[in-house]
Design a protein around this motif. Structure first.
Motif, mmCIF file in Angstrom:
data_model
loop_
_atom_site.group_PDB
_atom_site.id
_atom_site.type_symbol
_atom_site.label_atom_id
_atom_site.label_comp_id
_atom_site.label_asym_id
_atom_site.label_seq_id
_atom_site.Cartn_x
_atom_site.Cartn_y
_atom_site.Cartn_z
ATOM 1 N N UNK A 182 -6.157 0.744 7.496
ATOM 2 C CA UNK A 182 -6.016 1.440 6.918
ATOM 3 C C UNK A 182 -4.574 2.367 6.938
ATOM 4 N N UNK A 183 -3.959 2.668 5.868
ATOM 5 C CA UNK A 183 -2.553 2.724 6.364
ATOM 6 C C UNK A 183 -2.733 4.270 5.846
ATOM 7 N N UNK A 238 0.492 -1.136 0.017
ATOM 8 C CA UNK A 238 0.422 -0.166 0.110
ATOM 9 C C UNK A 238 1.121 0.907 -0.330
ATOM 10 N N UNK A 239 0.245 2.283 -1.034
ATOM 11 C CA UNK A 239 0.973 3.613 -0.440
ATOM 12 C C UNK A 239 0.763 4.510 0.989
ATOM 13 N N UNK A 240 1.306 5.186 1.349
ATOM 14 C CA UNK A 240 1.505 5.669 2.619
ATOM 15 C C UNK A 240 0.418 6.328 2.757
ATOM 16 N N UNK A 241 -0.233 6.542 2.054
ATOM 17 C CA UNK A 241 -2.179 6.425 1.917
ATOM 18 C C UNK A 241 -2.371 6.191 1.610
ATOM 19 N N UNK A 242 -2.962 4.250 1.995
ATOM 20 C CA UNK A 242 -3.748 2.719 0.946
ATOM 21 C C UNK A 242 -4.132 2.533 2.415
ATOM 22 N N UNK A 243 -5.786 2.006 1.318
ATOM 23 C CA UNK A 243 -6.487 1.553 2.274
ATOM 24 C C UNK A 243 -7.257 0.007 2.255
ATOM 25 N N UNK A 244 -6.988 -0.777 2.635
ATOM 26 C CA UNK A 244 -7.001 -3.040 2.919
ATOM 27 C C UNK A 244 -8.713 -2.847 2.924
ATOM 28 N N UNK A 245 -9.625 -3.812 2.005
ATOM 29 C CA UNK A 245 -10.532 -3.915 2.615
ATOM 30 C C UNK A 245 -10.656 -5.692 2.170
ATOM 31 N N UNK A 246 -11.587 -6.536 3.166
ATOM 32 C CA UNK A 246 -11.561 -7.614 2.813
ATOM 33 C C UNK A 246 -12.985 -8.082 3.074
ATOM 34 N N UNK A 247 -13.589 -9.425 2.136
ATOM 35 C CA UNK A 247 -14.691 -9.554 2.934
ATOM 36 C C UNK A 247 -14.630 -10.995 3.344
#
Length: 295
Positions: free
Chosen positions: A282-283, A225-234
């Motif tokens: 969130x990163x 992820x970039x310095x501002x990144x998001x992970x979403x997992x089902x």
């Protein structure tokens, strides 16, 4: 569906099979339909069917559930029934990305497109678990020109079905790689390829395989992820079909907390027999406002 000794990550299967088993939505989804073709995937035989409304789904073996599906626009092409072998089937689909069939799909796609609308520059996404390609296509069509959508799918048969039957259209900015999700992450990190968001829709039977919920996997996502990144997992928080899912969920929460801090959760289905959620991490801080309602 059980995949024996397979522990790799990136397989989108049985997410909707749980819908058929846990929620008894078979008649609502009307997924049985007329058989288009059959093929063999990593977990066994796959059968693709289409309804009169051009809703298409794939089932595994003798399962009464739908593994994944899409709504195609327009009438069913007559060419769909010229071959029962999916490798030679000719059944084009103009996928209706405004009508994703499952709650988890819609939730992740909606959040990702909110990111697109919030940015003044094209975004980059990594989707682990292609399935029929509905999420990837919704991002490719719903986000501004120049948006990059990379997908990873473990099962080559699912990639074939996605492109030949479910309307997935690979392009320079909408790619798919056949392989293991963790290996794909590590390769990209090594090459310096970073993403604004990573979306994970990875199942083995009714459960998220350990390979898609391990600390090594989440660490690799954080690195990608970039310095501002998001992970979403089902994920599934519980299911009457498999009581072990609740333990998996509790362990995954702890793994998220160790890697990113306490995850945020969006409940997409909450029934007595099952509960489906999207977990978010969130990163940085840029996308926290996007998830403010989940605090």
């Amino acid at each position: 569906m059980h995949l024996g000794g397979l522990v790799s990550c990136g397989l989108f299967l049985a997410g909707a099979a749980r819908i058929g088993k846990d929620r008894n939505l078979l008649s609502t989804l009307d997924h049985r339909g007329r058989v288009i073709c059959t093929t063999t995937g990593l977990g066994g035989n796959l059968t693709v069917r289409v309804t009169e409304s051009n809703w298409r789904g794939v089932s595994s073996g003798e399962s009464q559930g739908t593994e994944t599906g899409v709504q195609c626009q327009g009438p069913v092409p007559k060419t769909c029934f010229q071959s029962t072998d999916c490798s030679t089937a000719s059944c084009p689909c103009d996928i209706d990305t405004s009508n994703l069939p499952f709650e988890g799909m819609r939730a992740m796609s909606d959040r990702a497109q909110e990111i697109c609308r919030s940015s003044s520059t094209p975004m980059s996404f990594l989707v682990i678990g292609l399935g029929g390609g509905a999420i990837s296509m919704s991002l490719s069509r719903g986000c501004p020109d120049g948006t990059l959508v990379d997908s990873v799918e473990l099962d080559p048969a699912m990639v074939q079905l996605a492109t030949k039957v479910f309307g997935f259209q690979p392009s320079q900015n909408n790619t798919v790689e056949v392989g293991d999700g963790l290996a794909a992450l590590q390769k990209r990190v090594g090459a310096g390829q970073l993403y604004d968001a990573v979306l994970v829709d990875c199942f083995d039977g009714d459960r998220v395989p350990l390979a898609c919920r391990s600390s090594v996997f989440l660490h690799a996502i954080k690195q990608s992820l970039r310095e501002e990144g998001l992970l979403a997992q089902n994920v599934w928080a519980r299911s009457a079909a498999d009581l072990g899912i609740a333990d998996d969920y509790a362990a995954l929460q702890s793994t998220y907390a160790a890697s990113f801090g306490r995850p945020l959760s969006e409940v997409v289905t909450d029934l007595p027999e099952s509960r489906e959620e999207i977990l978010y991490a969130v990163k940085g801080s840029k996308w926290r406002n996007l998830l403010a309602s989940l605090q």
